[in-house]
Design an enzyme around this catalytic site. Structure first.
Site, PDB file in Angstrom:
ATOM      1  N   PRO A 126      69.737  60.377 103.825  1.00 46.60           N
ATOM      2  CA  PRO A 126      68.520  60.682 102.682  1.00 46.60           C
ATOM      3  C   PRO A 126      68.946  60.159 101.163  1.00 46.60           C
ATOM      4  CG  PRO A 126      68.467  61.899 104.368  1.00 46.60           C
ATOM      5  CD  PRO A 126      70.638  61.573 104.113  1.00 46.60           C
ATOM      6  N   GLY A 339      49.688  28.146 113.085  1.00 43.62           N
ATOM      7  CA  GLY A 339      49.150  29.287 113.631  1.00 43.62           C
ATOM      8  C   GLY A 339      49.221  29.818 115.270  1.00 43.62           C
ATOM      9  N   GLU A 362      74.473  47.331 106.628  1.00 44.42           N
ATOM     10  CA  GLU A 362      75.948  47.147 106.280  1.00 44.42           C
ATOM     11  C   GLU A 362      76.119  46.680 104.988  1.00 44.42           C
ATOM     12  OE1 GLU A 362      78.395  46.698 109.580  1.00 44.42           O
ATOM     13  OE2 GLU A 362      77.141  46.620 110.811  1.00 44.42           O
TER      14      GLU A 362
END
Length: 384
Positions: A126, A339, A362
């Site tokens: 984290p 589209g 990576e």
């Protein structure tokens, strides 16, 4: 300058045949359902393309770095999520191939080679992404083993893989020199996983946190010497950035192939839109850049196989360039479809979403440029 051998061309044809038959047909559903592509895994295992890099002495196909890149490229052309099966098996096992004892290699590599197990790589945390050396996961020596505690984040194929290469701090205060590498098994007591991340792309490859709660690992599961883990991790990335480059080339090629077919069928103003010069210029640039990325990737793969001194530069260059090309080419493919390209009924929007991660994982492309600059300033790049 470069040409594939007959064997390498045969590998490409064989992988493409497997992917056309078994991987591509499920790619849209894999993406929409955010499910692991089991049918792709089964097909790749049956054809020995799931971990082609494993040496023959451990029951693998023994594919060299270039052949492995070709496998990953071709799988990614059909389904980027599925290409992370051979790519992450290489990422997870590369530390073993580079640094592990013969006993550790013999214990784990054959199971990957047969398809009995997959191998993931646990470096990021984290609070430790690009700055991986600041990791907090600890491995405390306790008798004849180590006790691991910490959280690893952004772990590809977490929960599906049976084995994990885990980097952890064994000597606090020593920075990179205090980090060691271990093999952790999914079945080890104290190993658990977070909820799957809800991602922009590669939705069929689960990305989860790995929780290590007093996980006891025998000392003989250490990869290399104590304190050598970070060096092994960085050497691993030198090799596996080539596989991400190959993945990016495959995604870009898949988008280009689809767009080429579309522009030759779509009619506007009474003729194929492929006949309009503005679109031809786009197509030419797409093809040129894909081929340049492929050649750079193959050049890096050759250096990976030989272990050349300039692999670090070439691995970073291939990864950064090929992923930038993949993002550009897939975006242009969406534009060429107009589209329709913006809808989920056509594959190019999935390819565009999948391409984005190749610029990030990576090592972000900003980090790759730092790596390249340092290599150039140190004078290690070859003069071809």
């Amino acid at each position: 300058m470069f040409a594939l051998s007959e064997e390498q061309q045969a590998i490409r044809q064989a992988v493409r045949a497997v992917c056309d038959a078994k991987v591509a047909p499920a790619a849209a559903d894999v993406d929409a359902s955010a499910r692991f592509p089991q049918e792709a895994y089964d097909a790749l295992v049956a054809s020995d393309f799931h971990a082609a890099h494993i040496p023959e002495e451990y029951g693998g196909a023994g594919a060299d770095a270039l052949a492995t890149a070709i496998v990953i490229e071709e799988v990614a052309r059909a389904c980027a999520s599925s290409s992370l099966i051979p790519a992450v098996n290489k990422l997870g096992t590369m530390p073993l191939l580079l640094s592990a004892s013969d006993e550790v290699k013999a214990a784990y590599l054959p199971k990957v080679a047969t398809g009995e197990a997959m191998f993931s790589y646990c470096l990021s945390e984290p609070e430790a992404g690009s700055d991986a050396a600041s990791m907090k996961t600890r491995a405390l020596r306790d008798g004849d083993g180590y006790v691991l505690n910490g959280v690893k984040r952004w772990i590809t194929n977490a929960g599906v893989s049976d084995f994990y290469t885990v980097m952890a701090v064994t000597e606090p205060g020593q920075g990179a020199r205090g980090i060691s590498a271990f093999v952790v098994e999914k079945s080890d007591e104290g190993v658990s996983f977070g909820a799957p991340e809800k991602k922009l792309g590669i939705k069929g490859s689960p990305t989860r946190e790995v929780y290590l709660d007093n996980v006891r690992v025998p000392a003989d599961r250490m990869i290399g010497d104590e304190g050598s883990g970070f060096a092994t991790a960085m050497r691993t990335l030198d090799h596996t950035r080539v596989t991400i480059a190959a993945q990016a080339v495959g995604i870009a090629q898949g988008a280009l192939d689809y767009a080429l077919g579309y522009v030759q069928e779509r009619q506007q103003f009474g003729k194929q839109i492929a006949q309009f010069q503005g679109l031809q210029f786009m197509i030419a640039d797409m093809g040129m850049k894909v081929e340049a990325a492929r050649q750079l990737t193959y050049a890096a793969a050759g250096r990976s196989e030989r272990g050349d001194s300039d692999l670090t530069f070439f691995g970073a260059a291939a990864k950064a360039y090929a992923s930038d090309v993949a993002m550009e080419v897939t975006t242009d493919a969406v534009q060429l479809l107009g589209g329709y390209g913006f809808t989920g009924d056509y594959p190019v929007e999935r390819m565009m979403r999948d391409a984005k991660i190749t610029q990030i994982y990576e090592g972000t492309n900003q980090v790759q440029r730092i790596v390249m600059a340092r290599q150039l300033l140190a004078g290690v790049q070859s003069h071809l």
